[in-house]
Write an enzyme that holds these catalytic residues in place. Structure first.
Site, mmCIF file in Angstrom:
data_model
loop_
_atom_site.group_PDB
_atom_site.id
_atom_site.type_symbol
_atom_site.label_atom_id
_atom_site.label_comp_id
_atom_site.label_asym_id
_atom_site.label_seq_id
_atom_site.Cartn_x
_atom_site.Cartn_y
_atom_site.Cartn_z
ATOM 1 N N PRO A 1 -0.683 16.221 35.621
ATOM 2 C CG PRO A 1 -1.134 17.667 37.386
ATOM 3 C CD PRO A 1 -1.260 17.539 35.911
ATOM 4 C CE LYS B 1 3.376 6.903 35.587
ATOM 5 N NZ LYS B 1 4.284 6.131 36.414
ATOM 6 C CE1 TYR C 1 -2.654 8.767 42.993
ATOM 7 C CE2 TYR C 1 -3.089 10.641 41.561
ATOM 8 C CZ TYR C 1 -2.202 9.763 42.135
ATOM 9 O OH TYR C 1 -0.853 9.864 41.851
ATOM 10 C CE1 TYR D 1 0.092 6.811 40.640
ATOM 11 C CE2 TYR D 1 1.609 5.585 42.031
ATOM 12 C CZ TYR D 1 0.848 6.715 41.784
ATOM 13 O OH TYR D 1 0.853 7.750 42.694
ATOM 14 C CG HIS E 1 3.826 5.459 49.405
ATOM 15 N ND1 HIS E 1 2.747 6.300 49.413
ATOM 16 C CD2 HIS E 1 4.616 5.857 50.434
ATOM 17 C CE1 HIS E 1 2.870 7.171 50.407
ATOM 18 N NE2 HIS E 1 4.002 6.925 51.027
HETATM 19 C C1 PHB Z 1 2.549 15.340 44.579
HETATM 20 O O1 PHB Z 1 2.862 14.805 45.648
HETATM 21 O O2 PHB Z 1 2.821 16.525 44.350
HETATM 22 C C2 PHB Z 1 1.837 14.531 43.558
HETATM 23 C C3 PHB Z 1 1.611 13.189 43.801
HETATM 24 C C4 PHB Z 1 0.929 12.425 42.862
HETATM 25 C C5 PHB Z 1 0.486 13.012 41.692
HETATM 26 C C6 PHB Z 1 0.740 14.347 41.452
HETATM 27 C C7 PHB Z 1 1.417 15.117 42.369
HETATM 28 O O3 PHB Z 1 -0.185 12.253 40.802
#
Ligand code: PHB
Ligand code: APR
Length: 395
Positions: free
Chosen positions: A296, A300, A204, A388, A76
């Site tokens: 989460p 990380k 997000y 990130y 990505h």
């Molecule tokens: C996930 O795909 O489970 C996932 C992706 C990004 C995050 C947390 C979990 O920040």
């Protein structure tokens, strides 16, 4: 009957940190034995996050566990942030010239396990009553029971890769171990569904009704999360209610693209920031979740575990190849400097993106201003992108 074995490094826990560490050691000719209290099927069924920093991608390739990830994983180049209907894309490649790889931790763990078993290197599941002895002396031991038989592994060093609920950290005396913790007043309700993702990139979203995350595992499997109350009852969340709420939080423009389906997994996870210092006690080293937890937001946890594993592998390999102990002596300090920066980023993103139940109107305005600043300032966006994609191991 007691069975004795000897190895150079005894690794407790076969999650990502234990497996990556032991495979890095094996590639360099250092022997290790890995034991886990769970069964292989249990470990391979755990659903966890799915975004890999490029440093983690390269470490997996280095140990020969990258083939399926390179075939099935999805690189990505950016992700989206939504704030009350406003959208902002963090262009990872444009800002810091790096990508991330979307590939489930569950799959990565399976790849590491099958690679280790194929190599014939020792990996024992279903180990009971795992205990550590003599870590402050020159001859540490790991003892456990397997199939009714007591086993004792004598070793030079022990890697405690046994996660947050493991026993390795508990063996460090409380007057030595310092713990820092923050518990967030909400959890994440996650759903896995066999439907194409809503968008090509992760979203997000901080909506007026709370945080939502749209992620994916493949072009036909999506992973969605909603901020929820900690004491929420899973039974109260039908798939229909989940998708209704997700649609509401994403807003009508994006929400209408959601492809609903029957959930194949649904769970609630608490959010916690946690660091235990130091990460070394005598001949015991803590690695990954055994030493630290991040919320989460930003994905990380696994990457931090992989970073510790690489730092420890390098220090152990240096010791076995040249007798140098300085890298081992610096392990805790080296890891913790980076751990705290990653803790900061995970905390920062969590603060920015969630609806805090006790937030004052002033604090909500601060979130709004922070988002506006990020959306208008390339420097602010670049700072998010830099964290990130993953800070360098030496930072
Ligand atoms: C996930 O795909 O489970 C996932 C992706 C990004 C995050 C947390 C979990 O920040
Ligand atoms: N004895 C042996 N094994 C143990 C013990 C014990 N007493 N306690 C726990 N374990 C095992 C668990 O069964 C698990 O397989 O240790 C392993 C720890 O693995 P993880 O929890 O996956 O931790 P880690 O390898 O550090 O990976 C960190 O995984 O937990 C997620 O969010 C986290 O993504 C991050 C990553």
């Amino acid at each position: 009957m007691v069975q004795f074995t000897r190895t150079q490094v005894a690794v407790i826990g076969s999650g990502p940190s234990g497996l990556l560490l032991s495979e890095l050691l094996r590639k360099a000719g250092v022997d290790s034995v890995v034991i886990d209290r769970q069964s292989r099927s249990h470990i391979e069924a755990r659903i966890r996050a799915g975004v890999l920093e490029w440093g983690t991608v390269e470490a997996l390739r280095e140990v020969g566990a990258g083939d399926r990830m390179d075939r099935e994983g999805m690189p990505h180049s950016g992700f989206e942030m939504y704030f009350n209907g406003f959208r902002h894309r963090i262009d990872l490649v444009g800002l810091v010239n790096r990508q991330v790889m979307v590939y489930g931790q569950t799959e990565l763990t399976k790849d590491l396990i099958s690679g280790r078993l194929a190599s014939g290197a020792p990996l024992t599941f279903c180990a009971e009553d795992v205990r550590i002895e003599n870590v402050t002396s020159g001859n540490p031991k790991v003892c456990f029971v397997h199939g009714g038989e007591t086993q004792i592994i004598a070793c030079d060093y022990i890697a405690g890769c046994d996660g947050y609920h493991g026993m390795a950290r508990q063996t460090i005396p409380s007057d030595i171990l310092q713990v820092y913790e923050r518990i967030y007043p909400f959890g994440w309700l996650g759903v896995l569904v066999d439907q194409p993702p809503i968008s090509e990139e992760l979203i997000y979203a901080n909506g007026s009704h709370g945080f939502a995350l749209c992620s994916m595992r493949s072009s036909s499997r999506s992973r969605y999360y909603l901020q929820c109350q900690i004491n929420e009852n899973l039974e109260d969340w039908s798939d229909e209610r989940f998708f209704d709420e997700l649609e509401r939080r994403l807003g009508p423009e994006t929400g209408r693209h959601l492809q609903r389906g029957a959930s194949i997994e649904k769970s609630i996870a608490p959010l916690r920031s946690f660091v235990a210092e130091p990460m070394r006690y005598g001949r015991l080293f803590l690695v990954g979740d055994a030493a630290h937890i991040v919320p989460p937001t930003g994905a990380k946890g696994l990457n931090l575990a992989a970073a510790d594993a690489q730092v420890l592998a390098r220090a152990l390999i240096e010791f076995y190849h040249s007798g140098r102990v300085d890298l081992l002596d610096r392990y805790s300090d080296t890891c913790l400097r980076r751990v705290w920066k990653v803790e900061r980023f995970s905390w920062y993103l969590s603060q920015l993106l969630h609806m805090f139940p006790d937030a004052t109107p002033f604090e909500r305005k601060m979130q709004q201003a922070e988002f506006d600043y990020i959306a208008q300032s390339e420097n602010a966006s670049r700072s998010i992108a830099e964290n990130y994609v993953g800070l360098p191991l030496s930072l």
